[in-house]
Scaffold this motif. Structure first.
Motif, short mmCIF file in Angstrom:
data_model
loop_
_atom_site.label_atom_id
_atom_site.label_comp_id
_atom_site.label_asym_id
_atom_site.label_seq_id
_atom_site.Cartn_x
_atom_site.Cartn_y
_atom_site.Cartn_z
N GLU B 198 0.83 -1.22 0.00
CA GLU B 198 0.00 0.00 0.00
C GLU B 198 0.87 1.27 0.00
O GLU B 198 0.61 2.20 -0.75
N THR B 199 1.90 1.27 0.83
CA THR B 199 2.75 2.45 0.94
C THR B 199 3.50 2.70 -0.37
O THR B 199 3.60 3.82 -0.84
N VAL B 200 4.01 1.61 -0.96
CA VAL B 200 4.74 1.73 -2.23
C VAL B 200 3.79 2.30 -3.30
O VAL B 200 4.16 3.19 -4.07
N LEU B 201 2.58 1.78 -3.29
CA LEU B 201 1.58 2.26 -4.26
C LEU B 201 1.33 3.74 -4.09
O LEU B 201 1.25 4.50 -5.06
N PHE B 202 1.19 4.15 -2.84
CA PHE B 202 0.89 5.55 -2.54
C PHE B 202 2.03 6.44 -3.03
O PHE B 202 1.82 7.44 -3.71
N VAL B 203 3.27 6.04 -2.68
CA VAL B 203 4.44 6.84 -3.08
C VAL B 203 4.53 6.89 -4.61
O VAL B 203 4.73 7.95 -5.21
N PHE B 204 4.33 5.74 -5.23
CA PHE B 204 4.45 5.66 -6.68
C PHE B 204 3.40 6.54 -7.37
O PHE B 204 3.71 7.35 -8.24
N SER B 205 2.16 6.39 -6.94
CA SER B 205 1.11 7.15 -7.63
C SER B 205 1.22 8.64 -7.36
O SER B 205 0.98 9.46 -8.25
N THR B 206 1.63 8.99 -6.14
CA THR B 206 1.81 10.42 -5.83
C THR B 206 2.94 10.98 -6.69
O THR B 206 2.84 12.09 -7.23
N THR B 207 4.01 10.20 -6.84
CA THR B 207 5.14 10.64 -7.65
C THR B 207 4.73 10.86 -9.10
O THR B 207 5.06 11.89 -9.70
N ILE B 208 3.98 9.89 -9.64
CA ILE B 208 3.65 10.06 -11.05
C ILE B 208 2.62 11.18 -11.25
O ILE B 208 2.63 11.86 -12.26
N GLU B 209 1.78 11.37 -10.25
CA GLU B 209 0.84 12.49 -10.37
C GLU B 209 1.60 13.81 -10.29
O GLU B 209 1.30 14.77 -11.01
N PHE B 210 2.61 13.83 -9.43
CA PHE B 210 3.42 15.05 -9.28
C PHE B 210 4.23 15.30 -10.56
O PHE B 210 4.15 16.38 -11.15
N LEU B 211 4.94 14.28 -11.02
CA LEU B 211 5.80 14.48 -12.20
C LEU B 211 4.98 14.53 -13.50
O LEU B 211 5.41 15.12 -14.48
N GLY B 212 3.81 13.91 -13.48
CA GLY B 212 2.99 13.88 -14.69
C GLY B 212 2.28 15.20 -14.96
O GLY B 212 1.76 15.41 -16.06
N GLY B 213 2.23 16.07 -13.95
CA GLY B 213 1.63 17.39 -14.18
C GLY B 213 0.12 17.41 -14.14
O GLY B 213 -0.53 17.96 -15.03
N VAL B 214 -0.44 16.81 -13.09
CA VAL B 214 -1.91 16.81 -12.97
C VAL B 214 -2.43 18.24 -12.81
O VAL B 214 -3.39 18.64 -13.45
N VAL B 215 -1.78 19.00 -11.94
CA VAL B 215 -2.33 20.34 -11.66
C VAL B 215 -1.39 21.48 -12.09
O VAL B 215 -1.64 22.64 -11.76
N TYR B 216 -0.32 21.16 -12.80
CA TYR B 216 0.54 22.22 -13.33
C TYR B 216 1.18 21.72 -14.63
O TYR B 216 1.33 20.51 -14.83
N ILE B 218 3.95 20.55 -17.12
CA ILE B 218 5.29 19.99 -16.85
C ILE B 218 6.39 20.89 -17.41
O ILE B 218 7.56 20.76 -17.03
N ALA B 219 6.01 21.84 -18.29
CA ALA B 219 7.01 22.77 -18.84
C ALA B 219 7.69 23.54 -17.71
O ALA B 219 8.86 23.93 -17.82
N ILE B 220 6.95 23.71 -16.59
CA ILE B 220 7.54 24.39 -15.43
C ILE B 220 8.79 23.65 -14.96
O ILE B 220 9.75 24.26 -14.49
N LEU B 221 8.78 22.34 -15.11
CA LEU B 221 9.90 21.53 -14.60
C LEU B 221 11.19 21.73 -15.40
O LEU B 221 12.23 21.21 -15.01
N ARG B 222 11.09 22.45 -16.52
CA ARG B 222 12.32 22.67 -17.31
C ARG B 222 13.39 23.39 -16.49
O ARG B 222 14.58 23.26 -16.75
N LYS B 223 12.90 24.12 -15.49
CA LYS B 223 13.87 24.81 -14.61
C LYS B 223 14.65 23.79 -13.77
O LYS B 223 15.69 24.09 -13.22
N TYR B 224 14.05 22.61 -13.61
CA TYR B 224 14.70 21.55 -12.82
C TYR B 224 14.91 20.36 -13.74
O TYR B 224 14.14 19.39 -13.73
#
Lengths: 327, 295
Positions: B198-216, B218-224
Motif C-alpha cells: 500500500e505504501t509503495v503504491l501511494f508513493v508511486f502514484s503520488t510521484t507520477i501524479e506530481f511528475l505527470g503534471g496533474v495540476v501544473y 510539466i514545462a515548469i519543470l524545465r527549470k529543474y
C-alpha cells in the motif's frame, strides 16, 4: 475401481526465516478410489490442509506427484480444477462475499467455473432448495448464520459438477442440526451421485459414520490408511467381548463363576450394574469362539446384548498418534 | 421426483456445456465485472462519497484557478483557463490511479476475506480474473471521468468535446488505461508474494501524479532539468499531454504536436506482455512458497 486421486511421495518443506524450516509433508503417498468417501485425520498442524491445498493446485510440492482423475497437478492444473470442488476449512463461513446475496455469490462462482448461465440457474435453484436455503437466496450473506454460509460454500463447490469433492472440516462450528443436515447431504452426494469425497475432520463420530477409509497423518507422515474397523483393530491389545445380562433372580457370583469356566474367557475386565442389568467387559482369546459359547452357556440367563467390543475411533486415533499400537 | 433425482437432474442438464471457448472466457471476465459492480453498489455510502469526491475536486481547482492567470499558461503553450487545464488533469488521473492500484488492492482484499483461494481453484485463470478487475476499474473510473467533466462543464469550464474528437478521447483513455493497467498488474504480481504494498503504491502514484503534471504544466519543470526528463519517462505525462492537446487545444491526435506523445506512450506497450509474464512468475512462486493465502 480406478483411483480418483493418487498422491505419490509428496514432500513439502516451508522455510521460515533464514535458517528454520518445517517439514509439512514427508514422502506422503496414498490413493483415493473413485466413489470413495475418504477421511483425512490428524492433529492440528499435521499437514492436512497443506495436503488438500496441494491436491487442489493451490500449492506446489517440493517433490512427488499428484494425479487427480489422471491429470497431473503440474502439467494440467486447469483440468484438475475442473475435476474438483474445493471447500476450504476453518473459515466459519468466510470466503464468501458478504455484500452479495447467497444467490449472487453462487452465480459469480458458476461463471468463474465456466458454467453456462442457464445451467447455473437450474443448479443453483435446485441446490438451494435441497439445502433449505431457497427462501434466503436473495438476502445478503452478511445476514446468514454460520450453518447457512457453510451450506452455501458446499453448493459453491458443486456448481460445475465435479467428480471429486475436497472438503476441509466442512462441519466445524456448526450446531448439531446443521451438522446432521450437511452429513446427510454429503452421504447422498457420495452414495447416490457417486462423488468421490476427500474429507478432513476432527469429529470422530462423523468420520466413522461417513468414511469408507481413513488416513491418519501426523507430523507430515501418513501413519495409517484403512477402514475405521481396521483402525480400531490395529490398536486392540486385548480382545474384548461386552455382555449385558439381566440378573433374573440369580446372583452376580453365579454369573462370574459361569463365565470363568468357559475356555476362551481369560479375565473379567470390568463390571457395572445399571439398575439390575449387569454389563461385563471380558478379555477373551478369540471373540468369534466366545460369543457362540456365551449364547449356549448362558441360555438360562436373560441376555440383553452381546458384542465384540472394539476401542472407540477416538481411542484408536490417540493410540495410533502415540505409536501405541500393534504392527 | 425425489430430492436426489432433482440433484441428479440438475447435473445431467449441464453435461457437455462447459467448454473452454473464447465466448466463455469473455463471459468470465464480465462475470468478474458484474460481481464487483454489485458489491460496490451494496456499499451505498461509498458510492455517495465518490460523487461528493468528484464535486469537491472540481470545486477546489475551480477556485484555485482564480489565482492562476491564463497568460502564464499561454506562455507554457496552453491557450486556456487553469480550471480547464486542471479539470482534464484530475479527470484522467483517476483512471491512472485506479489502473495502477485497483488490482493489487482488490487482490489483497480477496486474500483477507478468504475468497482469493476459492477463485484460484476455479478453472478461470488468474489472467482472466485480473483482466476482469482491470475492466471493472476502467468502467468505474469512466463514470468518475464523465462525472468530473460534466461537473466542470456545468460550472462553465471550457473544454472541447465534439463528435470529431470524442473517438480520439476514448482512444486516449483506452490506450492510457492499457499501459497503466500493466503497471497495476506488476504491482499485483509483487503483492501476491510481498503482500503489503500500500505504501509503495501511494508513493508511486503520488510521484507520477506530481511528475505527470496533474495540476501544473510539466514545462515548469524545465527549470529543474532532472525532474523534467524524469517526467518525460513516465507514461502518465504523455497520456495527460495528449488528452489536454485534444480536449483543450483542439489538436487532432495525428497532428505531429500530439502524435509525439502517442509514440512515447506506445513505447510502454511491451509492459502489457511483461506484466502478465511477471504476474505468472510471482503467482507460481507464491504457490511454491505457500504464500497465496497469507496477508
Amino acid at each position: 475401481m480406478d483411483n480418483a486421486i493418487i498422491v505419490r511421495d509428496i514432500t513439502k518443506v516451508f522455510r521460515i526465516g533464514h535458517n528454520r524450516q518445517i517439514v509439512a509433508l514427508d514422502n506422503v503417498s496414498f490413493e483415493v478410489k473413485e466413489g470413495e468417501f475418504f477421511g483425512l485425520l490428524g492433529p492440528n498442524g499435521a499437514g492436512k490442509t497443506t495436503l488438500t491445498k496441494i491436491i487442489s493446485t493451490l500449492l506446489i510440492p517440493d517433490s512427488g506427484e499428484v494425479l487427480v482423475n489422471g491429470y497431473s497437478i503440474y502439467k494440467e492444473p486447469m483440468k484438475v480444477r475442473q475435476s474438483i470442488g474445493w471447500m476450504q476449512g476453518e473459515t466459519g463461513g468466510r470466503a464468501l462475499y458478504w455484500r452479495l446475496s447467497g444467490y449472487d455469490n453462487l452465480k459469480y462462482f458458476a461463471t468463474l467455473q465456466g458454467v453456462n448461465s442457464k445451467v447455473a440457474e437450474i443448479r443453483i435453484k435446485t441446490f438451494l432448495k435441497f439445502l433449505d436455503l431457497d427462501k434466503d437466496a436473495y438476502r445478503l450473506v452478511k445476514d446468514y448464520s454460520t450453518g447457512m454460509k457453510i451450506k452455501l460454500l458446499l453448493i459453491r463447490a458443486l456448481l460445475h459438477n465435479p467428480s471429486i469433492l475436497i472438503l476441509d472440516e466442512p462441519t466445524v462450528g456448526l450446531d448439531v442440526a446443521s451438522a446432521i443436515k450437511i452429513r446427510e447431504f454429503l452421504r447422498e452426494l457420495n452414495e447416490e451421485l457417486n462423488k468421490t469425497i476427500l474429507f478432513t475432520s476432527h469429529n470422530m463420530t462423523e468420520v466413522e459414520q461417513l468414511c469408507d477409509r481413513i488416513a491418519i497423518i501426523n507430523k507430515g507422515k501418513i501413519i495409517f490408511v484403512g477402514s475405521a474397523r481396521q483402525m480400531k483393530e490395529k490398536v486392540e491389545k486385548v480382545k474384548v467381548v461386552s455382555l449385558k445380562v439381566r440378573m433374573n433372580g440369580k446372583t452376580e457370583n453365579e454369573l462370574v463363576s459361569s463365565l470363568m469356566k468357559m475356555n476362551s474367557v481369560e479375565k473379567i475386565l470390568s463390571k457395572r450394574n445399571d439398575e439390575g442389568i449387569y454389563e461385563f467387559r471380558i478379555a477373551v482369546r478369540d471373540p468369534y469362539e466366545t460369543i457362540p459359547e456365551l449364547v449356549t452357556k448362558l441360555k438360562d440367563w436373560k441376555i440383553e446384548a452381546i458384542e465384540r467390543s472394539l476401542p472407540t475411533l477416538e481411542e484408536a486415533f490417540i493410540r495410533i498418534l502415540g505409536g501405541d499400537y500393534i504392527e | 421426483m425425489s430430492n436426489t433425482e432433482n440433484l441428479l437432474d440438475a447435473f445431467r442438464y449441464g453435461r457437455g456445456l462447459e467448454k473452454q471457448s473464447l465466448k466463455l472466457k469473455i463471459h468470465r471476465v464480465f462475470g468478474v465485472v458484474w460481481a464487483q459492480m454489485k458489491i460496490l453498489l451494496n456499499y451505498k455510502m461509498q458510492f455517495f462519497l465518490e460523487v461528493i469526491d468528484i464535486i469537491l475536486n472540481v470545486l477546489i481547482y475551480y477556485f484555485i484557478g482564480f489565482l492562476v492567470s491564463g497568460d502564464e499558461l499561454a506562455k507554457l503553450g496552453y491557450r486556456t483557463s487553469y480550471q480547464a487545464f486542471a479539470l482534464v488533469g484530475i479527470a484522467l488521473s483517476r483512471y491512472i490511479w485506479t489502473s495502477i492500484s485497483r488490482i493489487s488492492r482488490r487482490m489483497q482484499r480477496e486474500i483477507s476475506i478468504g475468497t482469493f483461494e476459492s477463485i484460484l481453484v476455479t478453472n478461470t485463470s488468474i489472467d482472466l480474473w485480473i483482466i476482469g478487475q482491470a475492466l471493472f476499474g476502467f468502467l468505474w473510473s469512466s463514470l468518475w471521468f464523465v462525472g468530473t467533466l460534466v461537473s466542470g462543464i456545468l460550472i462553465g469550464i471550457p473544454i472541447i468535446i465534439t463528435v470529431y474528437n470524442l473517438p480520439q478521447i476514448i482512444f486516449i483513455v483506452l490506450f492510457s488505461v492499457l499501459v497503466h493497467a500493466s503497471i497495476g498488474i506488476l504491482f499485483a504480481a509483487i503483492a501476491i508474494l510481498y503482500k503489503q504494498i500500500e505504501t509503495v503504491l501511494f508513493v508511486f502514484s503520488t510521484t507520477i501524479e506530481f511528475l505527470g503534471g496533474v495540476v501544473y504544466p510539466i514545462a515548469i519543470l524545465r527549470k529543474y532539468q532532472p525532474l523534467y526528463y524524469l517526467s518525460l519517462m513516465i507514461p502518465f505525462t504523455h497520456s495527460l499531454e495528449l488528452m489536454r492537446k485534444v480536449m483543450i487545444s483542439g489538436i487532432n491526435i495525428w497532428d505531429p504536436a500530439a502524435s509525439i506523445n502517442l509514440i512515447a506512450l506506445s513505447l510502454f506497450l511491451p509492459l502489457v506482455w511483461l506484466s502478465f509474464k511477471v504476474l505468472n512468475y510471482y503467482y507460481e512462486e507464491a504457490r511454491k512458497l505457500g504464500e497465496i493465502s497469507s496477508y
